[in-house]
Design a protein around this motif. Structure first.
Motif, mmCIF file in Angstrom:
data_model
loop_
_atom_site.group_PDB
_atom_site.id
_atom_site.type_symbol
_atom_site.label_atom_id
_atom_site.label_comp_id
_atom_site.label_asym_id
_atom_site.label_seq_id
_atom_site.Cartn_x
_atom_site.Cartn_y
_atom_site.Cartn_z
ATOM 1 N N VAL A 114 5.100 -0.237 -2.831
ATOM 2 C CA VAL A 114 3.824 0.421 -3.075
ATOM 3 C C VAL A 114 3.899 1.187 -4.393
ATOM 4 O O VAL A 114 4.835 1.960 -4.616
ATOM 5 C CB VAL A 114 3.469 1.373 -1.918
ATOM 6 N N TYR A 115 2.924 0.981 -5.248
ATOM 7 C CA TYR A 115 2.943 1.591 -6.575
ATOM 8 C C TYR A 115 3.049 3.111 -6.480
ATOM 9 O O TYR A 115 2.311 3.757 -5.744
ATOM 10 C CB TYR A 115 1.666 1.217 -7.349
ATOM 11 N N TRP A 116 4.025 3.631 -7.210
ATOM 12 C CA TRP A 116 4.268 5.075 -7.366
ATOM 13 C C TRP A 116 4.835 5.738 -6.110
ATOM 14 O O TRP A 116 5.750 6.546 -6.192
ATOM 15 C CB TRP A 116 3.000 5.825 -7.790
ATOM 16 N N ASN A 117 4.335 5.370 -4.933
ATOM 17 C CA ASN A 117 4.780 6.040 -3.706
ATOM 18 C C ASN A 117 5.909 5.302 -3.006
ATOM 19 O O ASN A 117 6.332 5.709 -1.928
ATOM 20 C CB ASN A 117 3.597 6.184 -2.738
ATOM 21 N N GLY A 118 6.409 4.210 -3.606
ATOM 22 C CA GLY A 118 7.373 3.400 -2.894
ATOM 23 C C GLY A 118 8.779 3.436 -3.451
ATOM 24 O O GLY A 118 9.558 2.509 -3.245
ATOM 25 N N PHE A 119 9.161 4.506 -4.161
ATOM 26 C CA PHE A 119 10.488 4.582 -4.763
ATOM 27 C C PHE A 119 11.575 4.444 -3.692
ATOM 28 O O PHE A 119 11.596 5.200 -2.723
ATOM 29 C CB PHE A 119 10.670 5.910 -5.510
ATOM 30 N N GLY A 120 12.452 3.477 -3.874
ATOM 31 C CA GLY A 120 13.538 3.284 -2.932
ATOM 32 C C GLY A 120 13.152 2.536 -1.675
ATOM 33 O O GLY A 120 14.006 2.201 -0.866
ATOM 34 N N ASP A 121 11.848 2.281 -1.483
ATOM 35 C CA ASP A 121 11.391 1.560 -0.299
ATOM 36 C C ASP A 121 11.487 0.057 -0.517
ATOM 37 O O ASP A 121 11.448 -0.424 -1.653
ATOM 38 C CB ASP A 121 9.930 1.908 0.009
ATOM 39 N N PRO A 122 11.554 -0.701 0.563
ATOM 40 C CA PRO A 122 11.455 -2.160 0.430
ATOM 41 C C PRO A 122 10.025 -2.552 0.085
ATOM 42 O O PRO A 122 9.111 -1.711 0.120
ATOM 43 C CB PRO A 122 11.839 -2.658 1.828
ATOM 44 N N PRO A 123 9.791 -3.816 -0.252
ATOM 45 C CA PRO A 123 8.411 -4.254 -0.546
ATOM 46 C C PRO A 123 7.539 -4.157 0.691
ATOM 47 O O PRO A 123 8.022 -4.158 1.828
ATOM 48 C CB PRO A 123 8.604 -5.711 -0.991
ATOM 49 N N SER A 124 6.237 -4.064 0.457
ATOM 50 C CA SER A 124 5.284 -3.929 1.552
ATOM 51 C C SER A 124 3.986 -4.634 1.179
ATOM 52 O O SER A 124 3.550 -4.558 0.032
ATOM 53 C CB SER A 124 5.017 -2.455 1.842
ATOM 54 N N LEU A 125 3.382 -5.322 2.147
ATOM 55 C CA LEU A 125 2.072 -5.950 1.961
ATOM 56 C C LEU A 125 1.059 -5.099 2.730
ATOM 57 O O LEU A 125 0.753 -5.369 3.893
ATOM 58 C CB LEU A 125 2.087 -7.397 2.468
ATOM 59 N N VAL A 126 0.581 -4.067 2.077
ATOM 60 C CA VAL A 126 -0.255 -3.057 2.729
ATOM 61 C C VAL A 126 -1.525 -3.699 3.295
ATOM 62 O O VAL A 126 -2.133 -4.560 2.659
ATOM 63 C CB VAL A 126 -0.605 -1.940 1.734
ATOM 64 N N PHE A 127 -1.881 -3.280 4.499
ATOM 65 C CA PHE A 127 -3.072 -3.704 5.250
ATOM 66 C C PHE A 127 -2.924 -5.084 5.900
ATOM 67 O O PHE A 127 -3.778 -5.492 6.676
ATOM 68 C CB PHE A 127 -4.343 -3.727 4.375
ATOM 69 N N ARG A 128 -1.870 -5.835 5.597
ATOM 70 C CA ARG A 128 -1.805 -7.217 6.077
ATOM 71 C C ARG A 128 -1.045 -7.391 7.386
ATOM 72 O O ARG A 128 -1.283 -8.373 8.091
ATOM 73 C CB ARG A 128 -1.126 -8.099 5.028
ATOM 74 N N ALA A 129 -0.114 -6.530 7.697
ATOM 75 C CA ALA A 129 0.794 -6.750 8.827
ATOM 76 C C ALA A 129 0.321 -6.038 10.090
ATOM 77 O O ALA A 129 -0.143 -4.897 10.033
ATOM 78 C CB ALA A 129 2.204 -6.288 8.476
ATOM 79 N N GLY A 130 0.503 -6.718 11.227
ATOM 80 C CA GLY A 130 0.182 -6.107 12.509
ATOM 81 C C GLY A 130 1.371 -5.378 13.105
ATOM 82 O O GLY A 130 1.424 -5.170 14.315
ATOM 83 N N PHE A 131 2.320 -5.000 12.280
ATOM 84 C CA PHE A 131 3.532 -4.309 12.699
ATOM 85 C C PHE A 131 4.032 -3.517 11.493
ATOM 86 O O PHE A 131 3.437 -3.576 10.408
ATOM 87 C CB PHE A 131 4.597 -5.321 13.174
ATOM 88 N N ASP A 132 5.121 -2.789 11.654
ATOM 89 C CA ASP A 132 5.674 -1.970 10.572
ATOM 90 C C ASP A 132 6.457 -2.871 9.618
ATOM 91 O O ASP A 132 7.628 -3.149 9.830
ATOM 92 C CB ASP A 132 6.580 -0.890 11.161
ATOM 93 N N ASP A 133 5.800 -3.324 8.553
ATOM 94 C CA ASP A 133 6.486 -4.275 7.670
ATOM 95 C C ASP A 133 7.512 -3.590 6.775
ATOM 96 O O ASP A 133 8.438 -4.243 6.291
ATOM 97 C CB ASP A 133 5.505 -5.125 6.857
ATOM 98 N N LEU A 134 7.395 -2.288 6.559
ATOM 99 C CA LEU A 134 8.445 -1.571 5.828
ATOM 100 C C LEU A 134 9.765 -1.641 6.592
ATOM 101 O O LEU A 134 10.821 -1.935 6.019
ATOM 102 C CB LEU A 134 8.052 -0.115 5.592
ATOM 103 N N ALA A 135 9.699 -1.381 7.885
ATOM 104 C CA ALA A 135 10.906 -1.449 8.711
ATOM 105 C C ALA A 135 11.436 -2.882 8.775
ATOM 106 O O ALA A 135 12.650 -3.109 8.699
ATOM 107 C CB ALA A 135 10.610 -0.922 10.109
#
Length: 348
Positions: free
Chosen positions: A41-62
């Motif tokens: 996630v742009y700017w707020n995702g430092f150190g996080d894995p990639p994420s497809l915001v709004f698309r997943a019916g589960f915790d895609d970060l995890a």
């Protein structure tokens, strides 16, 4: 050329983006594959894995964090030398498309490569201790070696102190020279066309950050092979989509999404979004997708903490008036319930 209905293009786009319903894990795996390289996630995702915001019916970060730990998702430098994440089984494909051979290596690059080859894996701190170089001298050299697919940065978690390996030792089955760049690009463009439904070269250049000449040549070759069809000069759809797009699909429910700047749809349209919604005073924080079309932007300032939400800009007058409550709710959803100080210049 084939004639397609714009409303049908939008309906199919929203369906394939999983913005009309959430993807389950199997659907998400295919979606992520087609949207590679994955971005955080742009700017707020430092150190996080990639994420497809709004698309997943589960915790895609995890889910993606687990895939990182298992090294199913691997890190590289792809679009314009930027960091991205790809499936390990697709690493060779992206190496074909993005490898920048080290034709004129510098002494520093050669020294670090030799050090990793003989002593690796090594962290940047260990390289600093061994060579006496500064971190700011080491890092650009490593990034260039990374773009040549000579070294690999093993970021399997969110920690900052990561080991650097010889790429060929970490991935002995990957041969960056086995396939031509053109063939790799054709594979990526077919995936890109599936998720974007209707594409042209500027969109692909915007997302993949590869030369327009190479993209146009690959699109033309796909058209000659019958994999793509033109709907108007320069615009293409997958041949298999023609029957659907010449018919009609149910119109999706009204929707508003505040999409961050690394979102797949935003990156696909970045070439015109940046120009249309640029602001002389503020940063664009999110772009507003209203009923499947980019219609405005939220502007303000990025902060290490809550961002400054200043104004909503660029909306057509009718949309701004009729959809105000939905637009503010979409903004609040991604900003912890906060809304901007102004709406189309008017204080809230």
């Amino acid at each position: 050329m084939v004639t397609v209905h714009n409303e049908t293009v939008t309906a199919l786009l929203m369906e394939r983006q999983f913005l009309t319903r959430k993807a389950d894990q199997a659907e998400y795996t295919c979606l992520f594959r087609d949207m590679q390289p994955g971005l955080n996630v742009y700017w707020n995702g430092f150190g996080d894995p990639p994420s497809l915001v709004f698309r997943a019916g589960f915790d895609d970060l995890a889910y993606n964090r687990e895939r990182q730990l298992r090294r199913e998702l691997v890190k590289g430098r792809f679009a314009g030398g930027n960091v991205g994440w790809v499936l390990q089984e697709d690493l060779e494909l992206f190496a074909y498309a993005y490898r920048k051979p080290l034709d004129a290596p510098t002494d520093r690059q050669l020294m670090l490569l030799e050090l990793i080859q003989t002593e690796g894996p090594l962290t940047i701190q260990q390289m600093k201790d061994a060579t006496g170089l500064l971190v700011k001298e080491i890092t650009p050299a490593l990034h260039r070696l990374q773009e040549a697919f000579l070294v690999y940065e093993d970021q399997y978690d969110g920690e900052w102190d990561r080991g650097w390996y010889v790429f060929s030792e970490m991935f002995p089955d990957v041969d960056p020279g086995r396939l031509s760049k053109r063939e790799a690009l054709k594979t990526l463009l077919k995936r890109f066309a599936y998720r974007n439904v209707r594409i042209h070269a500027e969109m692909a250049k915007s997302f993949y950050r590869l030369p327009a000449k190479e993209i146009k040549a690959a699109l033309e070759e796909l058209a000659q092979e019958g994999a793509l069809l033109q709907t108007e000069p320069g615009w293409f759809i997958l041949a298999e989509d023609a029957p659907v797009l010449q018919a009609s699909l149910p119109r999706p429910s009204p929707s508003v999404f505040a999409l961050h700047r690394n979102d797949f749809l935003v990156k696909s349209h970045e070439y015109w979004l940046k120009e249309k919604f640029s602001h002389p005073e503020y940063d664009v924080l999110q772009y507003l997708l209203v009923d499947g079309a980019f219609s405005g932007a939220l502007v303000g300032h990025f902060r290490f903490g809550p961002n400054d939400l200043e104004d909503v800009v660029g909306l057509p007058e009718e949309t701004a008036s009729a959809r105000k409550a939905e637009i503010l709710a979409a903004i609040a959803e991604v900003h912890g319930g906060r809304t901007p100080k102004r709406y189309m210049g008017t204080p809230l």
